[in-house]
Design a protein around this motif. Sequence first.
Motif: not given
Length: 159
Positions: A80-88
């Motif tokens: 999910d995009a929100w998770l990938i953004t959070s990881i970044a």
Amino acid sequence: MTKFLLAVHVLAAIVAIGPVTVAASMFPPAARRALVAPQDARATETVRLLHRICRVYAVVGVVVPVFGFATARQMGVLGDAWLITSIALTTVAALVLGLLVLPGQERLTEAVDGDRGDQDGAGTRPATFRLAMVTGVFNLLWAAVTVLMIVRPGSTTGA
């Protein structure tokens, strides 16, 4: 199992990241005070304590993404995009902490321990202001991650 992983992830974030953000924010003004008044043993101890809190809880904070990944895998949201953004953002926050905040604190702690302060603080102000700015960036990154974790754009939970 998902609820357990999520609970550990959230508790770890509160217990580990919270103290780092607070202690890191308190550090620059404490260092400024200690450098201007090198004879003040309490100010010097405060600087050492805040730096130690940041170092220790930064290491403890590693459990936050570990349990975050485990929770995300269990929930099936790793792509999910929100998770990938959070990881970044979490990665950037960790880099800011490890490469800028902690080394900046270390330099100022050494200056405090070496009694290299000056009477008006003019020589230390730029270093403490830079550290305060970098710490603010670190804290904003964590705030953004927290908002993403709560809002989770595209989530089907209705949040």
